[in-house]
Design a protein around this motif. Structure first.
Motif, short mmCIF file in Angstrom:
data_model
loop_
_atom_site.label_atom_id
_atom_site.label_comp_id
_atom_site.label_asym_id
_atom_site.label_seq_id
_atom_site.Cartn_x
_atom_site.Cartn_y
_atom_site.Cartn_z
N SER A 142 6.00 13.17 11.92
CA SER A 142 5.20 12.14 11.29
C SER A 142 6.17 11.11 10.04
CB SER A 142 4.74 12.43 10.01
OG SER A 142 3.25 13.47 10.77
N VAL A 143 6.95 11.64 9.09
CA VAL A 143 8.07 10.77 8.56
C VAL A 143 8.91 9.41 9.47
CG1 VAL A 143 10.42 10.41 7.61
CG2 VAL A 143 8.56 12.15 6.96
N SER A 144 9.56 10.29 10.86
CA SER A 144 10.04 9.81 11.69
C SER A 144 9.21 7.92 12.33
CB SER A 144 10.83 10.27 13.14
OG SER A 144 10.90 9.60 14.16
N GLU A 145 8.03 8.97 12.80
CA GLU A 145 6.81 7.60 13.04
C GLU A 145 6.98 6.56 12.44
OE1 GLU A 145 4.55 10.96 15.72
OE2 GLU A 145 3.48 10.09 13.93
N VAL A 146 6.64 6.95 11.22
CA VAL A 146 6.61 6.09 10.28
C VAL A 146 7.83 5.31 9.60
CG1 VAL A 146 4.40 6.66 9.50
CG2 VAL A 146 6.30 7.13 7.89
N ALA A 204 1.08 -0.82 -0.08
CA ALA A 204 -0.31 -0.60 0.14
C ALA A 204 1.10 1.12 -0.18
CB ALA A 204 -0.59 -0.01 1.33
N VAL A 205 0.18 2.60 -0.26
CA VAL A 205 1.10 3.45 -0.54
C VAL A 205 0.19 4.36 0.31
CG1 VAL A 205 2.25 5.02 -1.52
CG2 VAL A 205 2.31 2.87 -2.60
N PHE A 206 1.28 5.16 1.33
CA PHE A 206 0.35 6.96 1.88
C PHE A 206 1.01 7.31 1.34
CE2 PHE A 206 -0.83 2.26 4.23
CZ PHE A 206 -2.40 3.04 4.38
N PHE A 207 0.52 8.50 1.34
CA PHE A 207 0.73 9.92 1.17
C PHE A 207 0.27 11.11 1.97
CE2 PHE A 207 2.01 9.99 -3.62
CZ PHE A 207 1.35 8.49 -3.97
N ILE A 208 1.35 11.77 2.47
CA ILE A 208 0.86 12.53 4.02
C ILE A 208 1.32 14.27 4.04
CG2 ILE A 208 1.08 10.03 6.09
CD1 ILE A 208 3.30 11.37 6.27
N VAL A 211 9.80 5.07 3.55
CA VAL A 211 9.37 7.09 3.45
C VAL A 211 10.69 7.53 2.36
CG1 VAL A 211 9.18 8.71 5.00
CG2 VAL A 211 8.71 7.13 5.77
N ILE A 212 9.37 8.01 1.46
CA ILE A 212 10.01 9.43 0.11
C ILE A 212 9.41 10.16 0.90
CG2 ILE A 212 9.92 9.85 -1.84
CD1 ILE A 212 9.31 6.62 -2.66
N CYS A 213 10.54 11.35 0.68
CA CYS A 213 9.77 12.88 0.89
C CYS A 213 10.45 13.93 -0.28
CB CYS A 213 10.37 13.21 2.28
SG CYS A 213 10.31 14.63 3.40
N HIS A 246 -4.35 8.96 14.66
CA HIS A 246 -5.48 8.60 15.30
C HIS A 246 -5.99 6.86 14.65
CE1 HIS A 246 -5.45 12.36 16.84
NE2 HIS A 246 -4.54 13.24 16.09
N GLY A 247 -5.44 5.95 13.83
CA GLY A 247 -5.71 4.93 13.24
C GLY A 247 -4.51 4.72 12.51
N THR A 248 -4.71 5.04 11.27
CA THR A 248 -3.91 4.10 10.06
C THR A 248 -2.24 3.91 10.35
OG1 THR A 248 -4.70 6.26 8.58
CG2 THR A 248 -3.55 4.84 8.02
N LEU A 249 -2.06 4.62 11.82
CA LEU A 249 -0.30 3.69 11.83
C LEU A 249 -0.31 2.66 11.68
CD1 LEU A 249 2.43 5.87 12.58
CD2 LEU A 249 1.92 6.66 13.94
N ALA A 250 -1.32 2.08 12.68
CA ALA A 250 -1.72 0.41 12.34
C ALA A 250 -1.35 -0.17 11.32
CB ALA A 250 -3.75 0.29 13.27
N LEU A 251 -1.41 0.18 10.27
CA LEU A 251 -0.94 0.16 8.98
C LEU A 251 0.75 -0.41 8.76
CD1 LEU A 251 -4.01 1.25 6.56
CD2 LEU A 251 -3.87 -1.33 7.94
N MET A 252 1.40 0.60 9.00
CA MET A 252 2.47 0.99 8.85
C MET A 252 3.80 -0.29 9.03
SD MET A 252 2.75 3.38 7.61
CE MET A 252 1.38 4.33 7.23
N GLU A 253 4.08 -0.86 8.20
CA GLU A 253 5.01 -2.66 8.69
C GLU A 253 5.75 -2.31 7.04
OE1 GLU A 253 2.33 -5.43 8.40
OE2 GLU A 253 1.35 -4.90 6.26
N GLN A 254 6.92 -3.24 7.23
CA GLN A 254 7.75 -3.33 5.47
C GLN A 254 7.01 -3.61 4.48
OE1 GLN A 254 10.89 -6.57 7.19
NE2 GLN A 254 12.33 -5.14 5.22
N GLY A 255 7.15 -3.15 3.97
CA GLY A 255 6.35 -2.89 2.22
C GLY A 255 5.78 -2.40 2.22
N VAL A 256 5.08 -0.89 2.99
CA VAL A 256 3.99 -0.03 3.31
C VAL A 256 5.06 1.06 2.33
CG1 VAL A 256 3.21 1.41 4.27
CG2 VAL A 256 2.46 -0.87 4.55
N THR A 257 5.19 1.23 1.89
CA THR A 257 5.62 2.96 1.18
C THR A 257 4.64 4.17 1.54
OG1 THR A 257 5.98 2.27 -0.67
CG2 THR A 257 6.32 4.35 -0.77
N VAL A 258 5.38 5.03 2.02
CA VAL A 258 5.08 6.59 2.49
C VAL A 258 4.91 7.89 2.05
CG1 VAL A 258 4.59 8.12 4.69
CG2 VAL A 258 4.28 5.60 5.31
N ILE A 259 5.09 8.67 1.50
CA ILE A 259 5.34 9.60 0.27
C ILE A 259 5.22 10.97 1.19
CG2 ILE A 259 5.64 10.71 -1.74
CD1 ILE A 259 5.28 8.14 -3.43
#
Ligand code: M6R
Length: 592
Positions: A521-525, A455-459, A532-534, A493-506
């Protein structure tokens, strides 16, 4: 949605195939044609693209009257049986339809009870059977009777074995009529007939059209003639072709189109509202769908930094049914690349009815939306063919930002110096984007890593959050990877539960005031092992950086989205997706 077409012309078959290619942006699930030759109607249809249809046609197919269709499926799966045109049960009528017949189930029930067999699961087939049922020697009368039974949105083109006319029925879905010296064209889109037609008319709602070699007549659903004006149109350029993909070509055009959008804004006189109107405005809505909505979201965030009246972005389909207040103090920008998005047009109609001022911000000034609104501005992105909108988004942002800057200035919430700073800073955006595009190798390399993400999350925060939304929409629509966008502070508030290896956060980190917050936030994920890509002009730890040039703080959205457009493109290519025509979608969404 769908594209519909009908013609009476010497080259009816070829003209229909050309028009269907042009209309394919409205749907590419199936295509079909029905040609009248002498007393018979010959009908061919197939699942898939117009080129499949073309390959299946017999070489002796000839006729001077033809109708055609490209489909985006609403009722019934994608297959040849559900493709248009449809014969009536006696094969004396053939119809193509764009829209939704909302009462089709009860119509179908009655027709079935009277012995009619349906060949498809569509709502549209009912129209063909109703025509046969109501025919008693006068085709126009059968069309009038049928039109009066239909509820919903429809543009329908009809041919019959009984005469050489083409008939059409129109309510809420677009239908333009073009004429030549000895022929006529009926179509969903002006652009697709202007290569032939010298004059065109936009058919009003609840109107029936009768076209033949000697001209076109319009009638109300009561059968009485109604006056409709024709106007001259410029010949549209032939359909563009491209080596490779339209999407990449259109991203590469962003720098030039951004420059052109600003130039166009100045040339057309900008906001151009009477002082009295500006003075009255207490509330501004930015209304659109998909990418157009995201541009409203972005410009609302920017505008809140310039003015203290309500600036509210709303999704058009929600605006129609919710009770957003509208009165004579309301200004609404209706944002739409195509100008044919049904939800946006309905929202414009509602706002006008309730006394608000409607301002279309569009790439198609001859579109249905432009006719509905009080005022129109062209975003000057030029034709966009890829379903995924790219350059139009950047041009929407340029135009809307300038409009809102002028509004803030005229309302006295910013001074001339600030206004001029924003205008001048726009001039540097083209070269900032050029720089990103010339460094695209690194983005293409990153796509190789992103393509296998679960999955990919954009923040993002503040004006970076709408950019996250647009990046996420782009990625999901062409790569089919699950993706969502969040204001960065929402993760915990919820979505952090989905963070694991294989997930990308942009993460989009262009707001210097909020850099520490997004860095947290970057550090938390990253701690939860997400990659993480920024996208940022600054330095951020724990992330692979896509560096972008520094620009005016109010204008980052126009620039920071470009790496996300490119990344989506490269990810989709690596997954072998059909980048320009992603599954289940169409360029223009003409049903509610
Ligand atoms: O023509 P419009 O701008 O009104 O279209 C609105 C959306 O359908 C459109 O932006 C859609 O979300 C795009 N495919 C996104 O890339």
């Amino acid at each position: 949605m769908c594209g519909i077409f009908g013609t009476i012309s010497d080259n009816a078959v070829n003209d229909t195939l050309k028009a269907l290619k042009c209309l394919e942006y409205r749907g590419y699930d199936s295509a079909g044609i029905a040609v009248k030759n002498g007393k018979d109607i010959r009908l061919f249809k197939t699942a898939g693209r117009v080129e499949n249809l073309q390959a299946d046609l017999p070489s002796d197919l000839y006729g001077c009257t033809a109708i055609g269709h490209t489909r985006w499926a609403t009722h019934g799966e994608v297959c040849a049986n559900n493709a248009h045109p449809f014969y009536s049960y006696d094969r004396n009528f053939a119809v193509v339809h764009n829209g939704i017949i909302e009462n089709y189930l009860s119509l179908k029930y009655n027709l079935t009870a009277s012995g009619v067999n349906f060949t498809s699961q569509t709502d549209s087939e009912t129209v063909a059977h109703l025509l046969a049922k109501y025919y008693e020697g006068d085709v126009l009368q059968a069309v009038v009777s049928t039109a009066n039974r239909l509820q919903g949105s429809f543009a329908i083109v009809i041919e019959s074995v009984y005469d050489g006319n083409l008939y059409a029925v129109k309510n809420k879905s677009p239908l333009v009529v073009g004429v030549t010296d000895n022929g006529a064209y009926l179509c969903s889109d002006i652009r697709c007939i202007s290569r032939w037609a010298d004059k065109v008319a936009v058919t009003p709602d609840n109107v029936i059209v009768v076209a033949n070699r000697s001209g076109v007549k319009f009638y109300g659903f009561d059968g009485e003639p109604v006056p409709v004006k024709f106007f001259s149109v410029d010949k549209a350029e032939e359909e563009a072709s491209v080596d490779g993909d339209f999407m990449l070509k259109e991203i590469m055009e962003v720098p030039d189109k951004v420059r052109q959008a600003k130039k166009g804004y100045i040339e057309c006189g900008g906001l151009n509202l009477p002082a009295k109107t500006v003075h009255r405005i207490k509330r501004v809505y930015l209304v659109g769908c998909g990418t157009a909505y995201n541009s409203g979201l972005e410009v609302a965030a920017v505008s809140r930094q310039m003015m203290d009246i309500d600036v509210i972005p709303v999704i058009a389909s929600e605006f129609i049914y919710d009770s957003y207040p509208v009165d004579s103090y309301t200004l609404a920008f209706l944002i739409s690349q195509s100008g044919e998005t049904a939800d946006t047009i309905r929202a414009a109609e509602r706002i006008r009815q309730q006394g608000g001022f409607t301002y279309a911000v569009t790439n198609t000034v001859t579109s249905s939306l432009s006719f509905v609104c009080d005022k129109v501005i062209n975003i000057r992105a030029d034709a966009e063919y890829a379903v995924a909108s790219t350059k139009a988004y950047n041009c929407q942002l340029v135009t809307l930002t300038l409009l809102m800057t002028d509004l803030a200035y005229l309302k006295g919430t910013i001074g001339e110096e600030t206004r001029n700073k924003v205008f001048d800073a726009m001039d540097g955006l083209g070269s900032a984007i050029d720089k990103i595009l010339s460094d695209s190798y690194e983005i293409s390399r990153l796509a190789e890593e992103v393509k296998d993400s679960s999955a990919v999350f954009f923040i993002g925060k503040r004006a970076d959050y709408p950019t996250a939304c647009e990046g996420s929409l782009k990625l999901k629509e062409i790569s089919y990877i699950h993706s969502e966008a969040y204001p960065a502070g929402e993760l915990k508030h919820g979505t952090l539960a989905l963070m694991e290896q294989g997930v990308t956060v942009i993460a989009i980190a262009c707001d210097s005031d909020l850099l520490d917050k997004i860095a947290s936030s970057v550090s938390e994920v990253a701690t939860r092992k997400a990659r993480v890509i920024c996208v940022t002009p600054y330095s951020v730890d724990n992330a692979t950086l896509i560096k972008i040039p520094v620009v005016n703080r109010l204008l980052y959205g126009i620039v920071s989205v470009v790496p996300l457009q490119l990344l989506s493109y490269y990810v989709a290519k690596r997954l072998n997706r059909d980048v320009d025509k992603p599954r289940n979608l169409a360029k223009s969404v003409t049903v509610e």
